[in-house]
Design a protein around this motif. Structure first.
Motif, PDB file in Angstrom:
ATOM      1  N   LYS A 130      58.370  49.262  43.995  1.00 50.45           N
ATOM      2  CA  LYS A 130      59.578  50.051  43.706  1.00 50.45           C
ATOM      3  C   LYS A 130      59.341  51.528  44.002  1.00 50.45           C
ATOM      4  O   LYS A 130      60.223  52.215  44.539  1.00 50.45           O
ATOM      5  N   GLU A 131      58.138  52.013  43.657  1.00 46.90           N
ATOM      6  CA  GLU A 131      57.813  53.416  43.910  1.00 46.90           C
ATOM      7  C   GLU A 131      57.787  53.697  45.410  1.00 46.90           C
ATOM      8  O   GLU A 131      58.336  54.712  45.873  1.00 46.90           O
ATOM      9  N   ARG A 132      57.157  52.802  46.150  1.00 48.66           N
ATOM     10  CA  ARG A 132      57.115  52.987  47.606  1.00 48.66           C
ATOM     11  C   ARG A 132      58.518  52.963  48.201  1.00 48.66           C
ATOM     12  O   ARG A 132      58.874  53.809  49.033  1.00 48.66           O
ATOM     13  N   GLU A 133      59.339  51.983  47.810  1.00 54.38           N
ATOM     14  CA  GLU A 133      60.702  51.894  48.326  1.00 54.38           C
ATOM     15  C   GLU A 133      61.524  53.118  47.932  1.00 54.38           C
ATOM     16  O   GLU A 133      62.334  53.617  48.730  1.00 54.38           O
ATOM     17  N   ALA A 134      61.310  53.613  46.709  1.00 56.18           N
ATOM     18  CA  ALA A 134      62.056  54.791  46.260  1.00 56.18           C
ATOM     19  C   ALA A 134      61.703  56.020  47.094  1.00 56.18           C
ATOM     20  O   ALA A 134      62.590  56.772  47.520  1.00 56.18           O
ATOM     21  N   ILE A 135      60.407  56.227  47.330  1.00 55.17           N
ATOM     22  CA  ILE A 135      59.988  57.402  48.117  1.00 55.17           C
ATOM     23  C   ILE A 135      60.484  57.294  49.551  1.00 55.17           C
ATOM     24  O   ILE A 135      60.976  58.270  50.132  1.00 55.17           O
ATOM     25  N   GLU A 136      60.372  56.102  50.143  1.00 62.20           N
ATOM     26  CA  GLU A 136      60.858  55.921  51.513  1.00 62.20           C
ATOM     27  C   GLU A 136      62.370  56.121  51.578  1.00 62.20           C
ATOM     28  O   GLU A 136      62.895  56.746  52.511  1.00 62.20           O
ATOM     29  N   GLY A 137      63.087  55.576  50.586  1.00 59.75           N
ATOM     30  CA  GLY A 137      64.541  55.741  50.563  1.00 59.75           C
ATOM     31  C   GLY A 137      64.954  57.196  50.412  1.00 59.75           C
ATOM     32  O   GLY A 137      65.877  57.670  51.088  1.00 59.75           O
ATOM     33  N   VAL A 138      64.247  57.920  49.541  1.00 61.46           N
ATOM     34  CA  VAL A 138      64.547  59.344  49.353  1.00 61.46           C
ATOM     35  C   VAL A 138      64.246  60.126  50.628  1.00 61.46           C
ATOM     36  O   VAL A 138      64.995  61.035  51.003  1.00 61.46           O
ATOM     37  N   THR A 139      63.166  59.775  51.319  1.00 62.08           N
ATOM     38  CA  THR A 139      62.814  60.469  52.562  1.00 62.08           C
ATOM     39  C   THR A 139      63.905  60.296  53.617  1.00 62.08           C
ATOM     40  O   THR A 139      64.328  61.265  54.258  1.00 62.08           O
ATOM     41  N   VAL A 140      64.377  59.069  53.786  1.00 64.21           N
ATOM     42  CA  VAL A 140      65.451  58.814  54.754  1.00 64.21           C
ATOM     43  C   VAL A 140      66.724  59.557  54.355  1.00 64.21           C
ATOM     44  O   VAL A 140      67.401  60.180  55.190  1.00 64.21           O
ATOM     45  N   ASN A 229      68.535  66.836  42.540  1.00 61.50           N
ATOM     46  CA  ASN A 229      68.176  66.665  41.126  1.00 61.50           C
ATOM     47  C   ASN A 229      67.973  65.200  40.776  1.00 61.50           C
ATOM     48  O   ASN A 229      67.019  64.831  40.077  1.00 61.50           O
ATOM     49  N   GLN A 230      68.902  64.360  41.295  1.00 61.24           N
ATOM     50  CA  GLN A 230      68.836  62.947  40.954  1.00 61.24           C
ATOM     51  C   GLN A 230      67.632  62.269  41.593  1.00 61.24           C
ATOM     52  O   GLN A 230      66.935  61.487  40.942  1.00 61.24           O
ATOM     53  N   THR A 231      67.386  62.588  42.882  1.00 57.94           N
ATOM     54  CA  THR A 231      66.260  61.933  43.562  1.00 57.94           C
ATOM     55  C   THR A 231      64.922  62.367  42.984  1.00 57.94           C
ATOM     56  O   THR A 231      64.027  61.530  42.796  1.00 57.94           O
ATOM     57  N   SER A 232      64.778  63.669  42.678  1.00 60.65           N
ATOM     58  CA  SER A 232      63.515  64.113  42.085  1.00 60.65           C
ATOM     59  C   SER A 232      63.330  63.486  40.710  1.00 60.65           C
ATOM     60  O   SER A 232      62.233  63.059  40.345  1.00 60.65           O
ATOM     61  N   SER A 233      64.447  63.419  39.957  1.00 60.19           N
ATOM     62  CA  SER A 233      64.361  62.782  38.630  1.00 60.19           C
ATOM     63  C   SER A 233      64.027  61.300  38.756  1.00 60.19           C
ATOM     64  O   SER A 233      63.184  60.779  38.007  1.00 60.19           O
ATOM     65  N   LYS A 237      60.684  59.546  37.380  1.00 53.04           N
ATOM     66  CA  LYS A 237      60.752  58.416  36.448  1.00 53.04           C
ATOM     67  C   LYS A 237      60.009  57.210  37.004  1.00 53.04           C
ATOM     68  O   LYS A 237      59.298  56.514  36.267  1.00 53.04           O
ATOM     69  N   GLN A 238      60.200  56.971  38.316  1.00 51.06           N
ATOM     70  CA  GLN A 238      59.531  55.811  38.907  1.00 51.06           C
ATOM     71  C   GLN A 238      58.021  55.986  38.942  1.00 51.06           C
ATOM     72  O   GLN A 238      57.271  55.051  38.650  1.00 51.06           O
ATOM     73  N   CYS A 239      57.564  57.185  39.306  1.00 52.42           N
ATOM     74  CA  CYS A 239      56.123  57.436  39.311  1.00 52.42           C
ATOM     75  C   CYS A 239      55.546  57.336  37.904  1.00 52.42           C
ATOM     76  O   CYS A 239      54.446  56.803  37.704  1.00 52.42           O
ATOM     77  N   GLN A 240      56.278  57.862  36.936  1.00 53.95           N
ATOM     78  CA  GLN A 240      55.827  57.753  35.554  1.00 53.95           C
ATOM     79  C   GLN A 240      55.805  56.298  35.103  1.00 53.95           C
ATOM     80  O   GLN A 240      54.898  55.862  34.388  1.00 53.95           O
TER      81      GLN A 240
END
Length: 384
Positions: A130-140, A229-233, A237-240
């Protein structure tokens, strides 16, 4: 008096009459000329007054439009500056996503190198994915946002250019009209102009375009601000969540396992109690069946009375009511037995499910407690 003298007098009279007619006609024409000149002067004065009023109004209109254009220009410049600042934040956010993505992928690969009997998709693997998918999704998403910001900045600058050109032309038009106000009939110049409709349309179009781009820019900026704000949050949250899964999953599994064991104990106890109540219900049915049999035997014996004695007396009525009531009780008791057996089957299903879950939790506890939990390093995601 001779005929010749009389004719001479008549000629003089006629000439005098003609002179008077010509003089009167001249006086009338002169009066008409005076009236015409007065009317012409009055009309010219009225038209000049109208011209003065219209020029004054025109200058006021230009001044009003200049104010609107200047205000819109300030707004579009400010909005463009805000977008440029926001674009820089998006670029920094893109850079900030590179290292966490590498670290997350590295840890996921490390867990995939576990021995085969321990290599199963647990909650920690799930959080890592989930963390990997979240970071990749945020990057795109951030890359697309950066492109949208670049395009909107270009559109804002285009609107700024047209507003500046319009302001320049309005200044020239205001200067010309102010000069027209001071002009007299003895100081005329040839001045080129556009139609009022063209004049109004030019500024209206520029203002409308600038307002449209400003609104689009504000909407985009608000969206991007919220997105950052939402993506960083979300990433924090996902990394935590992933870090907590590594560091705290052992305690959580122990707690869940203990709660399930407690539930299993209570379920077994409740199952025993349900078995007991079911047995008691069966005993109660037997006792009521004996009472029913007694009442039915009494009714059967009373049918053997002499015919004259077979009346519907209170005893007969009581026995019939007793049979009906006991029959109803036995029916309800049997229904309760059926429900008790259903409850026992449900409790058994719960017992089997709890035992299977406890077994799974024990296996997961071993993997996380011995193999992986202590090796997770925290990934820091700053606010974008």
């Amino acid at each position: 008096m001779s005929l010749q003298d009389l004719n001479a007098q008549n000629d003089v009279g006629v000439n005098l009459l003609n002179f008077k007619v010509i003089r009167d006609h001249s006086e009338l024409f002169r009066a008409e000329c005076m009236r015409l000149m007065e009317e012409t002067n009055k009309s010219c004065k009225h038209m000049q007054d109208d011209d003065q009023k219209r020029l004054d109004q025109r200058v006021k209109d230009i001044h009003f439009l200049k104010k609107e254009l200047e205000q819109k220009l300030e707004e579009i410049i400010l909005e463009t500056d805000n977008l440029i600042t926001l674009h820089g934040r998006v670029q920094k956010a893109l850079e900030a996503c590179k290292d966490p993505l590498k670290v997350t992928f590295s840890f996921w690969l490390s867990r995939m190198r576990r021995v085969p009997q321990e290599r199963f998709h647990d909650s920690v693997d799930h959080e890592l994915l989930k963390e990997r998918e979240a970071i990749e999704g945020v990057t795109v998403l951030l890359y697309r946002v950066a492109q949208q910001l670049t395009e909107q900045i270009r559109l804002n600058r285009s609107s700024k250019y047209h507003l500046e050109q319009d302001l320049k032309e309005k200044f020239e038009a205001q200067s010309i009209d102010n000069h027209c106000i001071t002009m007299t009939a003895h100081s005329m110049e040839n001045i080129l102009s556009v139609t009022p409709m063209q004049w109004e349309n030019i500024s209206d179009i520029n203002l409308a375009k600038a307002e449209l781009q400003r609104n689009n820019s504000m909407s985009l900026r608000a969206l991007v601000e919220s997105l950052l704000n939402q993506t960083s949050s979300d990433l924090q949250k996902q990394c935590q969540a992933t870090t907590s899964a590594f560091q705290l999953n052992v305690q959580e599994l122990k707690k869940a396992k203990g709660e399930m064991e407690d539930q299993l104990s209570k379920t077994l106890l409740e199952h025993n109690k349900q078995q007991t109540i079911c047995e008691e219900l069966l005993v109660s049915i037997q006792e009521n069946e004996r009472c029913l049999s007694l009442a039915q035997n009494r009714l059967s014996l009373r049918h053997k009375r002499p015919s004259k004695e077979q009346c519907f007396d209170p005893a007969q009525s009581q026995l019939l009511s007793e049979v009906q009531q006991i029959t109803a009780y036995i029916t309800k008791l049997r229904e309760a037995v059926t429900r008790s057996q259903d409850e026992q089957r449900a409790l058994i299903r719960c017992q089997l499910e709890l035992q299977e879950n406890i077994k799974n939790k024990s296996a997961a506890l071993y993997i996380d407690e011995i193999v992986c939990a202590q090796h997770r390093e925290p990934i820091i995601i700053h606010n974008f």
